[in-house]
Design a protein around this motif. Structure first.
Motif, short mmCIF file in Angstrom:
data_model
loop_
_atom_site.label_atom_id
_atom_site.label_comp_id
_atom_site.label_asym_id
_atom_site.label_seq_id
_atom_site.Cartn_x
_atom_site.Cartn_y
_atom_site.Cartn_z
N VAL B 83 0.82 -1.22 0.00
CA VAL B 83 0.00 0.00 0.00
C VAL B 83 0.85 1.26 0.00
CG1 VAL B 83 -0.19 0.09 2.53
CG2 VAL B 83 -2.02 1.07 1.11
N ALA B 87 0.35 5.80 -3.59
CA ALA B 87 0.23 7.24 -3.82
C ALA B 87 1.36 7.70 -4.74
CB ALA B 87 0.28 7.99 -2.49
N LEU B 93 -2.81 11.69 -3.06
CA LEU B 93 -3.40 10.36 -3.07
C LEU B 93 -3.61 9.90 -4.50
CD1 LEU B 93 -6.18 10.70 -0.31
CD2 LEU B 93 -3.85 9.81 -0.07
N GLN B 97 -7.35 5.97 -3.92
CA GLN B 97 -7.30 6.40 -2.52
C GLN B 97 -8.19 7.62 -2.29
OE1 GLN B 97 -3.02 6.78 -2.66
NE2 GLN B 97 -2.75 5.21 -1.06
N PHE B 100 -11.75 6.74 -2.04
CA PHE B 100 -12.07 6.19 -0.71
C PHE B 100 -12.30 7.32 0.28
CE2 PHE B 100 -11.71 1.58 0.20
CZ PHE B 100 -11.69 1.13 -1.11
N ARG B 101 -11.48 8.34 0.22
CA ARG B 101 -11.66 9.44 1.16
C ARG B 101 -12.96 10.19 0.87
NH1 ARG B 101 -7.04 13.89 2.23
NH2 ARG B 101 -7.46 14.43 0.07
N ARG B 102 -13.20 10.45 -0.40
CA ARG B 102 -14.39 11.21 -0.78
C ARG B 102 -15.67 10.48 -0.39
NH1 ARG B 102 -12.34 12.05 -5.42
NH2 ARG B 102 -13.67 10.62 -6.59
N THR B 112 -8.33 -1.52 5.10
CA THR B 112 -8.23 -0.71 3.88
C THR B 112 -7.01 -1.03 2.99
OG1 THR B 112 -9.31 0.99 5.19
CG2 THR B 112 -8.48 1.65 3.05
N LEU B 116 -7.38 -1.91 -0.91
CA LEU B 116 -6.81 -1.05 -1.96
C LEU B 116 -5.93 -1.87 -2.90
CD1 LEU B 116 -5.81 2.11 0.13
CD2 LEU B 116 -7.69 1.94 -1.53
#
Ligand code: FES
Ligand code: FES
Lengths: 991, 170
Positions: B83, B87, B93, B97, B100-102, B112, B116
């Motif tokens: 992982v 990035a 990100l 990624q 996932f945050r949004r 996670t 990913l």
């Protein structure tokens, strides 16, 4: 209390989480990621393979001698340096984190090894020899009460550790006058929300100061800190407890790490170096902590129109082998809410707590709610059916009226706010109940099995730290002194450059507390979100905390975020006073926004936040008189509504009470018994919503766990106490494929008792969803005695076996168990070998041959002509272990047949069995036929039937394969046969 | 494979996140332990050590693999990605990624990294992956926090974005 004003810029909006960038890039700092001192050693724990046994002796010499081992501790070693853990009821029992003279559940710690790494530590476990004398076990709470039941704690003399009866209103009169009495009996199973990260502890001891320093992924409540300190025999200030920055989920479970905090601390002390322990999954499933299983009888006094006049509860709570703090809290957490969402004036309760040979229980999301609502909402469903009324109408008839809040329940709870009627109306309308009913009717018209279930649930949050004392009698409470309240704490600090830091003792495990707190504080100080940094690591030696600190009872939004808002407001008022002096206006005209403080009537008259904020550091002499510093403000907040239990046992067990109404549509496959959730609507009133995305995240997460509890998950035990679900291939957690997406609706009635109007939201679906699914299944099948989990095999039984009216729940009967509840394996097979019967016979009785052909054998010794001893290593699934086997031969008819019987014991489990081997002459040599029957208990049994049956077949197959190879390699009668034919003949297995 | 001694540590050379590394491990050491405790890349998590939860998923030669079921010695000469390599740079990100945050595709974040790594491999191999493909790949992972819906949403959004990128670049 007066509601705090908010500008509405950040609170209530879904912002991106500040936690996520680190977690998404692998930069999280969970307990196993933290840097440790270079001399840190690793702890491994030897655990009991038996549900109930006396420990005759423990031999640790070989383990101590293993290179790389620093220390080995037994229960007595631990006891010499500690005290028994506090037990929450008055009872003559001790409660140790490790077994001393007796083991009482599978997985109970028996010895500790400290070694240079985990691999060596686990090697050493295999070298410890424990001599057990097994005792009869009891795993069923009702059987544990029987006269002749095995008693777990001789000092107690009984397994019933606590009993209390309560009476509110006049239940007897209400029952006498009632038109109907309707009752239901429920056996709620054991399950757990099993976080994906297991327990972890890093402990150190300073002999110079007699002080412990422990980091653990503990979640609170920090009342447990007192339990740990007392057990370690040090004042609280010599027991420093810290939590890591990140925690991989908890759901209540990580409260249960505390006995391991004690064990690791003592191990560090004895080993003279820091000790680290990371639990593995088998340990976690077997021996961490779970919810209680409970047997409940609930009866209602009901009027002809469905109105409930009284409830009578009889609850039998199974807390496992020890009553560990804070138990029996699971039984009392709901005490103020035993009437659910209903206005019921008269209540009788009998609560009994029983000990059984199972893992001690503790916090688990929903905490007491699933057990209570399963009985209550199944009963309401049944009342409607028995009286021929509409189920929804019976729910509506009994709801607390919308104008009655705050509403005092019969048992002393104070429901803060709500409008249950409107919430239900909206759920039915927006959730499409009518079309769902049409869907059901259409399915039924086609002969399909379809049902609809409801559940109306009050979700308590922010626990009263005094509720657990309801387990004491009023006299005992008077003697002990009152306990109540729920201190929440938050600190807002400003540094010399004017930037803002928030510190709380909330110990999140993924809930996004840092984001919400940044929202709350940034909004109050008129700053952008990024300007506020939040720290949620807790260090009891440095931070402000109290017994209620931690993350449980859904207290964050309601209590902790509120405390942060109050702290920010105190600083805000002082900053306003400072700015007012500089801007030449009165403080009430100062507003905060865009990083500035400004005159509300003339926004050009402004000064930067940083400048005002830093003044306390750089120029305290310039602050207006009486303003005080703006460097750091810590607020402790406890709500006045959380009073101690009254003299008549009334208790407001929680501050906030959310409301949930669920509608569930299920279809059941007639052929397989599979339950499919076709539609799910969940309406929530959690007061004011601070972050919609996170609230929905909590609802979805709780819902998924509840689907697991309803359909798949159970901590299953054999009758001998063996644990049957020790891997994630046996304890079935829903994957994406099994998790439907619920329709989530909200109806907000802010709490008048919390600073921000928010209530807790994290646990509600764990309370409402299992019973609404069960109600839907009951509706589809017309079955009353619905038991969880609703596995296809169980549902098929109801589908195909005639349902007899039974009000008594049956024993939890795990699959494939023997007479004493162990896992039974049977099998048969045969093999052809190229050797005479006589030579095969001789081989079977020769220790050297046996050593060569028994899979994994290190040593086979002949004790007598009919008695052998073997040492073998076997791996079954993930469980590899060393076993000692005793084999006896009987019914010998040379060279035709022999019966082998024996037992085996190892750290990973025990087994006993018999096998009959017969030898028959064939044209090419000898045919060996074998039949066996074996019973397996202990850790090995917990890997589950799927693996075990297959593994047994493979091992036994290997044995005969090796025998055939051995025989084939040695001479007559096939000396004449060619090599090719010999190879071809060597092994033809049949059966 | 060279002959090895159970009691000794043996050197292993492989490519880790684009760089050649050399590490030492006993034969029985798991890849998850090598990555986390010998090399110090703790982004790969361990949730069960028996191959069910998926938290330890890494990519070996482009394919998702369970690091807890792989012996360290098995990755000799392989290309391993974890992982930490997703990035494009420390302050940015990847689209997956960011999605996932949004979409709130994580809570505690413990499951996670594994998820990913699986999805990253899927979207590389099958840029046209739809909801059902994504669900199928996710079914090898356990998440106890999210109830999965937001993970599926994030993955779909990332797939969509990736397809758009490709059309604009084409
Ligand atoms: S840790 Fe590898 S699959 Fe769970
Ligand atoms: S986010 Fe916690 S397990 Fe998936």
């Amino acid at each position: 209390m007066t509601r705090l004003k908010t500008a509405g810029a950040l609170i209530g909006h879904t912002v991106e989480r500040v936690e996520d960038a680190g977690l998404l890039t692998g930069r999280g700092r969970y307990i196993d990621d933290l840097p440790v001192r270079r001399d840190t050693a690793h702890l491994a724990i030897l655990r009991s393979p038996h549900g109930h046994a006396e420990i005759r002796s423990i031999d640790t010499a070989a383990a101590r001698a293993l290179p790389g081992v620093f220390a080995v501790l037994t229960g007595d070693d631990v006891a010499r340096l500690t005290r028994s853990m506090t037990v929450g009821v008055k009872a003559n029992v001790e409660c140790w984190p490790i077994a001393r003279d007796r083991v009482r559940y599978v997985g109970e710690p028996v010895a500790l090894v400290v070694a240079e790494n985990r691999y060596v530590a686990e090697d050493a476990l295999d070298l410890i020899e424990v001599d057990y004398e097994t005792l009869p076990a009891v795993v069923d709470p009702e059987k544990a009460l029987a006269e002749d039941a095995p008693v777990l704690h001789p000092s107690l003399g009984t397994n019933l550790i606590n009993e209390r009866s309560f009476r509110y209103g006049d239940p007897e009169a209400a029952f006498a006058a009632a038109a109907h009495r309707v009752s239901i009996r429920i056996a709620y199973p054991r399950n757990s929300c099993t976080p994906i990260e297991t327990y972890g502890v890093i402990a150190d001891y300073d002999p110079g100061e007699d002080a412990y320093d422990v980091t653990a992924n503990f979640q609170g409540p920090f009342s447990i800190h007192a339990v740990i300190s007392r057990a370690l025999n040090v004042p609280g200030n010599r027991m420093r407890l810290r939590t890591p920055p990140d925690s991989g989920g908890s759901f209540g479970i990580k409260q249960g790490v505390f006995p391991y905090v004690i064990l690791a601390a003592v191990a560090a002390r004895v080993a003279g170096r820091p000790v680290k322990w990371i639990e593995d999954r088998l340990e976690h499933l077997t021996a961490s902590v779970s919810a209680t299983n409970r047997v409940t009888t609930l009866e209602a006094a009901v009027a002809a129109d469905g109105r409930i006049a009284a409830l009578s509860w009889d609850q039998l709570e199974d807390c496992g082998a020890h009553l560990r703090a804070p138990e029996p809290a699971t039984l009392y957490r709901m005490h103020g809410n035993m009437t659910g969402a209903y206005a019921i004036e008269n209540v009788a309760i009998r609560n009994r707590v029983v000990l059984t040979n199972k893992t001690p229980t503790g916090l688990n999301r929903g905490f007491g709610g699933p057990q209570v609502y399963f009985a209550l909402e199944r009963l309401v469903h049944k009342i409607a059916d028995e009286l021929g009324l509409d189920r929804l109408a019976v729910i509506r008839r009994n709801l607390v009226p919308a104008n009655a809040f705050p509403y005092r329940t019969a048992t002393g709870g104070l429901l803060d706010s709500g409008d249950y009627q409107t919430a239900i109306d909206r759920a039915c309308a927006e959730g499409g109940l009518q079309s769902l009913q049409q869907r059901r009717d259409a399915a039924r018209a086609e002969g399909r099995l379809y049902g609809i279930g409801y559940a109306a649930v009050v979700e308590p949050s922010v626990s009263n730290m005094g509720y657990i004392t309801t387990v004491l009698t009023p006299e005992e409470r008077a003697k002990a002194g009152p306990k109540n309240g729920a201190q929440a704490v938050a600190t807002v600090a400003i540094d010399p450059l004017g930037s803002v830091t928030v510190k709380v003792a909330s110990v999140p495990q993924g809930q996004g507390h840092r984001t919400v707190l940044a929202q709350v504080v940034a909004e109050r100080l008129g700053l952008p979100l990024e300007a506020v940094r939040v720290n949620t690591e807790l260090d009891t030696a440095r931070d402000a905390w109290s017994i209620a600190s931690g993350n449980y009872a859904s207290r964050f939004a309601a209590a902790v975020a509120g405390a942060a808002a109050l702290a920010a407001d105190r600083i805000r008022d002082r900053l306003a006073a400072i700015a007012a002096a500089q801007l030449n206006v009165t403080a009430d005209r100062i507003d905060f926004g865009a990083g500035k403080l400004f005159d509300r009537d003339n926004s050009d008259n402004a000064i930067s936040f940083g400048r005002v904020a830093a003044a306390s550091h750089w120029a305290p002499g310039t602050l207006p008189d009486g303003t005080g510093q703006t460097i750091r403000e810590t607020v402790f907040w406890t709500p006045e509504q959380l009073e101690a239990p009254t003299a008549t046992d009334g208790i407001n067990s929680s501050l906030c009470h959310g409301f949930i109404f669920d509608i569930c549509g299920v279809e059941i496959d007639r052929a397989t018994g599979h339950v499919r959730i076709d539609r799910y609507v969940t309406m929530h009133d959690c007061g004011r919503i601070l972050h919609p995305g996170m609230v929905d995240g909590q609802v979805r997460g709780g819902f998924a766990q509840a689907v697991g509890a309803a359909l798949y998950e159970e901590y299953a035990y054999g009758g001998d106490g063996s644990f049957l679900t020790g891997t994630l291939a046996d304890y079935l957690i829903p994957t994406v494929m099994e998790t439907p997406e619920p329709l989530i609706l909200h109806h907000e009635t802010p709490s008048p008792f919390t600073p921000l109007g928010a209530k807790g939201v994290g646990e509600g679906n764990c309370m409402s969803t299992p019973v609404s699914i069960a109600n839907a299944v009951a509706d589809a099948l017309g079955v009353e005695d619905i038991r969880l989990p609703l596995s296809p095999s169980r549902v098929s039984e109801w589908l195909y076996v005639e349902e007899r009216p039974s009000s008594k729940p049956q024993d939890v009967a795990p699959v494939a168990t023997g007479a004493s509840g162990e896992r039974l394996l049977t099998g048969a097979g045969s093999a052809d070998v190229v050797a005479t019967r006589e030579s095969v016979w001789t081989m079977l009785l020769d220790p050297n041959t046996l050593k060569a052909i028994i899979p994994g054998a290190h040593e086979v010794r002949k004790v007598s002509d009919t008695h052998f001893r073997a040492e073998v290593t076997l791996g079954i699934g993930p469980v590899k272990g060393r076993y000692r086997a005793d084999i006896r031969l009987s019914d010998m008819i040379a060279p035709e047949a022999v019966t082998l019987s024996g037992g085996t014991e190892g750290a990973l489990g025990s087994g006993r069995g018999t096998g009959r081997v017969t030898l028959t002459e064939t044209a090419t040599g000898t045919r060996i036929d074998y039949r066996y029957e074996a019973a397996i208990g202990g850790k090995v049994a917990s890997v589950g039937g799927r693996l075990l049956d297959g593994a047994a077949r493979v091992v036994i197959g290997q044995f005969f394969q090796a025998l055939a190879r051995h025989a084939g390699g040695g001479g007559p009668p096939s000396a004449a046969a060619g090599l090719i034919q010999r190879i071809a003949n060597v092994f033809r297995r049949r059966g | 494979m060279p002959r090895m001694n159970a009691a000794q540590r043996h050197g292993i050379e492989f490519t880790l996140n684009g760089r050649k590394v050399r590490a030492e491990a006993e034969n029985r050491m798991l890849l998850s332990d090598l990555l986390r405790h010998e090399i110090g890349l703790t982004g790969t998590h361990v949730g069960c050590e028996h191959g069910v939860c998926g938290a330890c998923t890494v990519q070996i030669d482009g394919k998702p693999a369970r690091a807890c079921l792989t012996l360290a010695q098995q990755v000799r000469g392989s290309d391993v990605r974890t992982v930490e390599a997703l990035a494009p740079d420390p302050a940015e990100l990847s689209p997956l990624q960011a999605a996932f945050r949004r979409h709130h595709g994580l809570q505690c974040g413990f499951c996670t990294p594994g998820i990913l790594m699986s999805l990253d491999a899927l979207l590389r191999e099958r840029p046209d992956a739809g909801r059902e493909d994504i669900r199928e790949h996710l079914s090898g992972h356990l998440c106890r926090c999210t109830g999965y819906a937001t993970i599926v949403k994030a993955a779909l959004a990332a797939a969509e974005e990736q397809r758009k990128e490709e059309t604009t670049n084409a």
